[in-house]
Design an enzyme around this catalytic site. Structure first.
Site, short mmCIF file in Angstrom:
data_model
loop_
_atom_site.label_atom_id
_atom_site.label_comp_id
_atom_site.label_asym_id
_atom_site.label_seq_id
_atom_site.Cartn_x
_atom_site.Cartn_y
_atom_site.Cartn_z
CG HIS A 438 -2.32 0.45 0.90
ND1 HIS A 438 -2.59 1.57 0.15
CD2 HIS A 438 -3.52 -0.07 1.23
CE1 HIS A 438 -3.90 1.72 0.03
NE2 HIS A 438 -4.50 0.73 0.67
CG ASP A 442 -3.58 5.60 -2.59
OD1 ASP A 442 -2.94 5.19 -1.61
OD2 ASP A 442 -3.58 6.79 -2.97
#
Length: 467
Positions: A438, A442
């Site tokens: 992450h 995104d």
């Protein structure tokens, strides 16, 4: 006059610091030639044959089969002929492709063998030895002889502590182990990874936390406390079979643990209708020529998706706090072997067509099962394709192959009810999952990548846009 030269386990490259003797290829008394393989060893990367840089008669071997040796530990000694000019008695190519070099000149000076040298095969050394520390039976035997003895604990106050690799130094630092109070079990007191791990286990067993001043497996006894022979022992654990975490299995454990510690991963998934992809593959293979594998088609889809979403073909430089987007796609794929899971890497997968990918997957898979993959074929991957459908499962949330940023998982393709063109039909359905770091992107980017992959699976003609 014959001269005995000692051959030590060479630097195997790629950060490897130890290897396990799997099979000796020569016996004491055998005549060997320069660069002849003398022992088969298993590293954390692969099984390799180690060639000897000297030609002559084997006079001693060090380490039984199954023994784990650190880099630099003695392997065998060879009696060669009269000393020649520098470079004549050695090829300098101890292990081609593993960053080796010719033996240093200082090893040509001769001195009598030390009285405590004992080869494991029981053959006494009756000829001169090269300069350097005397051979030991094996790294594990050397460790056994030092563990539990706290006398003469080395205190490295005026210089660096001899540690086999930066990874071992970091392991000690991260867990609060003071290397100045460890007595290494490697050659010349070299501190090995096993020494640090033994110190951690000993500290944990005694409830002392991670900070320790242990000498290998035994911590230093605080003033006024009872010696080991009188100290209470921890209660025995539940009986069971203990399997050492070493070799390939140990490397996998270390890498997955690091991935879990460092990478904030997330997973998204989608079901896709793979009926048209299966039909396209059948049509390709019906035209003659080399057959195209399903894995190759999925890899081709992956490389096309990565061209659209390059964020996922990257790595994170934590020290510089930078995301490094990579230009080439070196595609790793999971392969199950008798020695555990390995991830061979297809170099420049983005520049290969389906036929080339099929051939390379087949070659690497065969080498993985035979244990002949080189470290170069197991490293430097940028993205991993994990076809866990071969195990008969539909979905998974895999652990990212550190230091990569993502992994595409493919489940089994099975007939299922599916709404196709407004009607219920039985279609070939597959579950796709993407586990991603992450930090590099995104959910929008990850979802876009996975949706594009699913679109290509459902409509292979989408790939024509990138051909």
């Amino acid at each position: 006059m014959a001269q005995v030269l000692e051959f030590r386990l060479p630097d195997l490259g790629e950060g490897l610091t130890e290897a396990e003797i799997v099979r000796w290829l020569v016996q004491v008394g055998d005549v060997v030639t320069v660069d002849q393989p003398v022992v088969e060893v298993e590293t954390a990367k692969a099984m390799v044959e180690v060639p000897c840089p000297y030609g002559g008669v084997v006079t001693a071997r060090y380490g039984e089969e199954g023994t784990e040796l650190p880099v630099g530990a003695p392997l065998l000694t060879v009696a060669v002929g009269a000393p020649a000019e520098e470079g004549d008695e050695s090829s300098g190519n101890v292990l081609v492709g593993y960053g080796t070099s010719a033996a240093p000149a200082r090893r040509r000076r001769v001195r009598p063998p030390r009285p405590d040298a004992r080869p494991t095969d029981g053959v006494p050394r009756t000829v001169d030895s090269v300069e350097g520390p005397a051979p030991v039976p094996s790294a594990s035997a050397s460790a056994a002889s030092t563990r539990g003895h706290r006398a003469d604990v080395p205190r490295y106050l005026d210089g660096p502590v001899p540690v086999i690799s930066p990874l071992v130094r970091r392991l000690a630092r991260d867990n609060g182990v003071d290397l100045r109070h460890l007595r290494g079990s490697g050659p010349d007191g070299l501190i090995l990874r096993a020494d640090v791990e033994d110190a951690l286990r000993a500290a944990t067993a005694r409830g002392g936390g991670t900070r320790t001043t242990a000498v290998t497996a035994a911590p230093v006894v605080p003033a006024g406390s009872a010696p080991d022979s009188l100290a209470p022992r921890p209660a025995a654990t539940t009986a069971g079979t203990r399997i050492p975490l070493k070799g390939v299995r140990g490397a996998v454990a270390d890498k997955l643990s690091r991935s879990r510690r460092e990478i904030p991963d997330a997973t998204c998934w989608v079901d896709a209708d793979a009926t048209e992809l299966m039909r396209a593959r059948a049509a390709m293979n019906a035209t003659g020529g080399p057959r195209i594998s399903l894995l190759a088609l999925l890899a081709r889809i992956c490389t096309s998706a990565l061209a659209r979403f390059p964020e996922l073909n990257s790595t994170v430089d934590t020290e510089a706090r930078e995301i490094v987007r990579l230009d080439q796609v070196h595609l790793g794929f999971a392969a199950q072997t008798e020695r555990g899971l390995v991830v061979p890497v297809v170099r420049d997968a983005h520049a290969r067509d389906a036929e080339s990918l099929t051939a390379e997957f087949a070659r690497l898979t065969e080498a993985a099962r035979a244990g002949t993959l080189t470290p170069g074929e197991l490293t430097a991957g940028t993205f991993t394709l994990n076809n866990y459908g071969v195990f008969g499962v539909d979905g998974s949330t895999p652990i990212i192959n550190h230091p990569e940023a993502a992994m595409l998982g493919v489940g089994r393709i099975v007939p299922r009810p599916w709404v196709y063109e407004g009607e219920l039909a039985v279609r070939q359905v597959v579950q796709l999952s993407l586990t991603f770091d992450h930090r590099v992107c995104d959910g929008g980017t990850a979802g876009g990548f996975l949706r594009y992959v699913a679109d290509c699976v459902e409509q292979p003609a989408v790939l024509l846009r990138t051909l």
